[in-house]
Design a protein around this motif. Structure first.
Motif, PDB file in Angstrom:
ATOM      1  N   ALA A   1      -3.973   0.094  -4.317  1.00 18.17           N
ATOM      2  CA  ALA A   1      -3.688   0.396  -2.906  1.00 18.17           C
ATOM      3  C   ALA A   1      -4.980   0.408  -2.090  1.00 18.17           C
ATOM      4  O   ALA A   1      -5.022  -0.107  -0.975  1.00 18.17           O
ATOM      5  CB  ALA A   1      -2.981   1.745  -2.791  1.00 18.17           C
ATOM      6  N   TRP A   2      -6.069   0.981  -2.671  1.00 17.26           N
ATOM      7  CA  TRP A   2      -7.345   0.993  -1.951  1.00 17.26           C
ATOM      8  C   TRP A   2      -7.853  -0.429  -1.729  1.00 17.26           C
ATOM      9  O   TRP A   2      -8.345  -0.766  -0.644  1.00 17.26           O
ATOM     10  CB  TRP A   2      -8.388   1.790  -2.720  1.00 17.26           C
TER      11      TRP A   2
ATOM     12  N   ILE B   1       0.847  -1.201   0.000  1.00 16.32           N
ATOM     13  CA  ILE B   1       0.000   0.000   0.000  1.00 16.32           C
ATOM     14  C   ILE B   1       0.879   1.247   0.000  1.00 16.32           C
ATOM     15  O   ILE B   1       0.681   2.171  -0.781  1.00 16.32           O
ATOM     16  CB  ILE B   1      -0.937   0.013   1.232  1.00 16.32           C
ATOM     17  N   TYR B   2       1.891   1.237   0.878  1.00 15.11           N
ATOM     18  CA  TYR B   2       2.786   2.395   0.991  1.00 15.11           C
ATOM     19  C   TYR B   2       3.466   2.691  -0.340  1.00 15.11           C
ATOM     20  O   TYR B   2       3.562   3.848  -0.751  1.00 15.11           O
ATOM     21  CB  TYR B   2       3.816   2.135   2.085  1.00 15.11           C
TER      22      TYR B   2
ATOM     23  N   VAL C   1       0.856   4.129  -2.898  1.00 15.14           N
ATOM     24  CA  VAL C   1       0.306   5.460  -2.631  1.00 15.14           C
ATOM     25  C   VAL C   1       1.028   6.518  -3.453  1.00 15.14           C
ATOM     26  O   VAL C   1       0.420   7.455  -3.956  1.00 15.14           O
ATOM     27  CB  VAL C   1       0.423   5.797  -1.124  1.00 15.14           C
TER      28      VAL C   1
ATOM     29  N   ILE D   1      -4.347  11.547   2.211  1.00 13.55           N
ATOM     30  CA  ILE D   1      -3.795  12.227   1.043  1.00 13.55           C
ATOM     31  C   ILE D   1      -4.784  12.239  -0.127  1.00 13.55           C
ATOM     32  O   ILE D   1      -4.794  13.178  -0.913  1.00 13.55           O
ATOM     33  CB  ILE D   1      -2.436  11.596   0.630  1.00 13.55           C
ATOM     34  N   PHE D   2      -5.638  11.212  -0.238  1.00 15.36           N
ATOM     35  CA  PHE D   2      -6.546  11.169  -1.384  1.00 15.36           C
ATOM     36  C   PHE D   2      -7.949  11.672  -1.075  1.00 15.36           C
ATOM     37  O   PHE D   2      -8.703  11.971  -1.982  1.00 15.36           O
ATOM     38  CB  PHE D   2      -6.628   9.745  -1.952  1.00 15.36           C
TER      39      PHE D   2
ATOM     40  N   ILE E   1       3.563  10.118   4.365  1.00 15.09           N
ATOM     41  CA  ILE E   1       2.703  10.330   3.201  1.00 15.09           C
ATOM     42  C   ILE E   1       2.151  11.757   3.190  1.00 15.09           C
ATOM     43  O   ILE E   1       2.011  12.366   2.137  1.00 15.09           O
ATOM     44  CB  ILE E   1       1.549   9.297   3.206  1.00 15.09           C
TER      45      ILE E   1
ATOM     46  N   VAL F   1      -3.029   3.282  -7.653  1.00 15.48           N
ATOM     47  CA  VAL F   1      -3.625   3.818  -6.430  1.00 15.48           C
ATOM     48  C   VAL F   1      -4.885   3.029  -6.077  1.00 15.48           C
ATOM     49  O   VAL F   1      -5.153   2.739  -4.914  1.00 15.48           O
ATOM     50  CB  VAL F   1      -3.928   5.322  -6.590  1.00 15.48           C
TER      51      VAL F   1
ATOM     52  N   VAL G   1      -0.819   3.208   7.590  1.00 13.00           N
ATOM     53  CA  VAL G   1      -0.699   3.435   6.153  1.00 13.00           C
ATOM     54  C   VAL G   1      -2.065   3.759   5.532  1.00 13.00           C
ATOM     55  O   VAL G   1      -2.162   4.514   4.561  1.00 13.00           O
ATOM     56  CB  VAL G   1      -0.012   2.225   5.472  1.00 13.00           C
ATOM     57  N   VAL G   2      -3.134   3.205   6.143  1.00 14.79           N
ATOM     58  CA  VAL G   2      -4.475   3.477   5.627  1.00 14.79           C
ATOM     59  C   VAL G   2      -4.879   4.922   5.965  1.00 14.79           C
ATOM     60  O   VAL G   2      -5.509   5.606   5.149  1.00 14.79           O
ATOM     61  CB  VAL G   2      -5.488   2.460   6.170  1.00 14.79           C
TER      62      VAL G   2
ATOM     63  N   ILE H   1       4.457   6.333   9.139  1.00 13.37           N
ATOM     64  CA  ILE H   1       4.045   6.149   7.755  1.00 13.37           C
ATOM     65  C   ILE H   1       3.008   7.185   7.329  1.00 13.37           C
ATOM     66  O   ILE H   1       3.140   7.800   6.269  1.00 13.37           O
ATOM     67  CB  ILE H   1       3.531   4.718   7.537  1.00 13.37           C
TER      68      ILE H   1
ATOM     69  N   ALA I   1      -5.818  -1.930   0.928  1.00 11.85           N
ATOM     70  CA  ALA I   1      -6.133  -1.341   2.229  1.00 11.85           C
ATOM     71  C   ALA I   1      -7.413  -1.950   2.795  1.00 11.85           C
ATOM     72  O   ALA I   1      -7.496  -2.268   3.984  1.00 11.85           O
ATOM     73  CB  ALA I   1      -6.284   0.172   2.096  1.00 11.85           C
TER      74      ALA I   1
ATOM     75  N   LEU J   1      -3.157   6.954   3.331  1.00 10.58           N
ATOM     76  CA  LEU J   1      -3.839   6.809   2.043  1.00 10.58           C
ATOM     77  C   LEU J   1      -5.113   7.647   2.006  1.00 10.58           C
ATOM     78  O   LEU J   1      -5.361   8.415   1.072  1.00 10.58           O
ATOM     79  CB  LEU J   1      -4.171   5.323   1.845  1.00 10.58           C
TER      80      LEU J   1
END
Lengths: 298, 340
Positions: A270-271, A255-256, A259, B140-141, B251, A267, B133-134, B247, A274, B137
């Motif tokens: 990654a979702w 995932i890292y 991103v 940032i999005f 990000i 991406v 990390v989630v 993490i 996650a 994610l």
């Protein structure tokens, strides 16, 4: 209380001035508001995770390895098979290291160390370990197992880093549960002539088992979500491997890495990863709660 | 005859040395295991200092900590932007997170209907189950783009306030990092606060109500003063968490080599620099990253040490032995539940 006095007048009857009542109402509303505010991020994260993650899930998502091919359409970038297997392998080995040591230290603290100066020192250092940022465990394993041996990244080195992270959680939770084992049980066994080790192995540990499983599951759930300790110990690789001596992929690290990609499909991957990771962790948490409910202690 | 055998070398009930062996093995084996934990941390500290020495030797510890330029390409390593970035984001996390966490704890222990208390607690603790990390994610999005307009509005309105106002809002910035960190420390601060609040003696609360206090006055008079050291300790534990968080910060913070000029600009942090650069670092660069790790280690040790002391002191008042009673789970349970 007489029926003719409406409850609204109750405060007035006991001499609570309107100003105090208003203050009370404002304070309560603020507290309720803050509580709702605290839950908003959770709802937003879960909603967005489901929306984006389910879109990325497909039958091939779980059965293919990620490829480095990020410039074409989403079907060619692969899924998360190696990451899922890697996470399971690394965390399983980490638990196999951390659980026996952690339970052993907890048994020592409760049965032998008690409140000696040495036991206090051990408890203090376990607390210190709890507060160490997870990335430093990665650095530590890097110094010892990679600089120290002159070798490269490997899955088992990631496991060592994660086991350091799990250790304090396992020790603290096991200690709490072991303290709850009634002293009467130990004393009766000792009075019947059982040696200390037999009391520990056949009375204390079985009684505490369900509670300790809860602690272990929570430690596993925490370790499974950690990225930082794996970055410089296990690294990532595209392919599935069952050999813990090789580079190994894992869900958080994938995932890292994804991103930072400029490609939308990556991406999205990654979702999807996650959502997979959060599902895994929530299932572990749920199991922990179910086991805790079964426990006769606490 | 019996008296004679009792007066012999061994009592009748004593075990033979061979039968006592497993006991000794277990006892000393476990002691060694416990000592291992101590040795591990001391060893780690010594090795970390050893690896960081070349970086410190070049500029001195203070020169390293107070130089506002981190440019690996010219082998220039000043940790000020990292240190200050860590402090800004952690402070933001505390300012935003602690009031909300404490309010949640008060609501859950004092105001909430009994039936809702358990589900509410579980929901708040779910925030701790979401991996770092989630958060990154999602931050940032989702969060950063959604809040950008609002941030720019605030920055424009407060353009005269130094550090907060003016400037162009970037997507990764200090504020977003602090906001996400606030969400991440919320569960632990809330759990510790709840734990401490459950130790407030019932008669103290009832006395306040009996004297005619409203609910809020009771909370203000009887609950909060009693819990203050514990809440401060919980907040410090949260601070330790925020300082070490890696993490999500990596990000969200934006990897700027110099100190950001304003709150909504990019920065860097101690933990983020390690995560970001360690992979390709060589020689002095790597040593400088170990030095950053050492600073981080010492910082978290100090914060956590003070925090533990405060939490232990305020929960011990009702449990002098430090042993869990049936009155409620012992403090470590809260730690465990939120993955401390």
């Amino acid at each position: 209380m007489s029926a003719d006095a409406p409850t609204g007048d109750l405060a007035a009857r006991f001499g609570v001035s309107p100003a105090r009542q208003r203050k009370d109402r404002i304070a309560r509303t603020t507290l309720l508001g803050a509580t709702i505010l605290a839950l908003i991020p959770l709802v937003l994260i879960l909603y967005y995770l489901l929306k984006k993650g389910l879109g990325a899930w497909s039958s091939s998502f779980f059965t293919t390895d990620p490829t480095g091919n990020t410039f074409f359409k989403s079907s060619s970038i692969g899924g998360v098979k190696s990451a899922i297997l890697g996470t399971i392998e690394i965390v399983a080995l980490a638990s196999a290291i951390a659980v026996p040591i952690g339970v052993g230290v907890a048994v020592w603290l409760v049965e032998y160390g008690k409140s000696s100066w040495f036991a206090h020192a051990v408890r203090f250092f376990v607390d210190v370990l709890t507060g160490v940022p997870s990335i430093l465990f990665g650095l530590f394993i890097y110094i010892v197992l990679i600089v120290g041996t002159g070798s490269s990244f490997a899955g088992y080195k990631g496991s060592f880093a994660l086991s350091l992270l799990m250790l304090p959680v396992v020790i603290r939770s096991a200690e709490v549960i072991l303290l709850l084992v009634p002293a009467g049980l130990r004393e009766s066994a000792l009075a019947l002539g059982a040696p200390r080790w037999k009391v520990i192995f056949s009375i204390v540990l079985p009684t505490a088992l369900p509670g300790m499983i809860t602690g272990v599951l929570l430690a596993v759930a925490r370790a499974a979500g950690e990225t930082a300790p794996l970055l410089f110990t296990a690294a990532s690789t595209k392919a599935t491997t069952l050999n813990l001596g090789e580079f190994m992929n894992s869900l958080p690290v994938q995932i890292y890495n994804d991103v930072t990609s400029p490609t939308t499909a990556v991406v999205d991957r990654a979702w999807g990863a996650a959502l997979t990771l959060v599902t895994l962790i929530l299932v572990l948490n749920l199991l922990a709660r179910l086991v805790a409910r079964r426990s006769r202690l606490a | 005859v019996e008296a004679a055998s009792i007066r012999g070398d061994r009592a009748v009930l004593a075990r033979s040395p061979l039968a006592r062996l497993p006991d000794r093995v277990l006892k000393y084996g476990l002691s060694v295991l416990a000592a291992l934990i101590l040795a591990l941390i001391v060893f780690f500290f010594i090795r970390l200092v050893g690896e960081a020495r070349p970086a410190f030797a070049k500029t001195g510890v203070l020169g390293f900590a107070f130089d506002n330029d981190w440019t690996p390409s010219i082998n220039h390593f000043g940790a000020l932007p990292l240190l200050v970035g860590t402090l800004i984001t952690s402070a933001l996390a505390l300012i935003i997170g602690v009031p909300v966490a404490v309010a949640t704890a008060i609501y859950a222990t004092e105001l909430c209907p009994l039936r809702l208390r358990a589900p509410l607690t579980v929901l708040v603790e779910l925030l701790a189950a979401v991996p770092s990390v989630v958060y990154g994610l999602w931050g940032i999005f989702f969060l950063a783009p959604k809040l950008r307009g609002a941030e720019q509005w605030v920055a424009d309105r407060l353009s005269l306030v130094p550090f907060i106002g003016g400037g162009l809002v970037t997507i990764p910035n200090y504020f977003i990092t602090g906001l996400v960190l606030a969400m991440m420390i919320l569960p632990i601060v809330s759990a510790i606060s709840r734990e401490v609040m459950s130790t407030v003696p019932l008669d103290q609360k009832e006395a306040a109500l009996g004297l005619g206090a409203t609910r809020w006055e009771m909370i203000r008079i009887a609950v909060i003063p009693y819990c203050r050291p514990g809440i401060v300790g919980g907040a410090m534990l949260g601070l330790g968490r925020a300082i070490g968080e890696t993490i999500a910060v990596t990000i969200l913070i934006g990897d700027a080599p110099r100190l950001g000029s304003h709150l909504f600009g990019q920065g860097y942090s101690l933990a983020a620099v390690i995560a970001n650069e360690f992979g390709e670092a060589q020689g002095l660069h790597r040593s400088a990253l170990f030095a950053a790790g050492l600073v981080l280690f010492v910082l978290t040790l100090l914060v956590n040490g003070v925090a533990r002391g405060l939490v232990v002191r305020s929960t011990r008042r009702t449990r002098p032995s430090g042993i869990a009673t049936s009155a409620g789970p012992a403090p470590p349970v809260a730690d465990v539940a939120v993955g401390a």
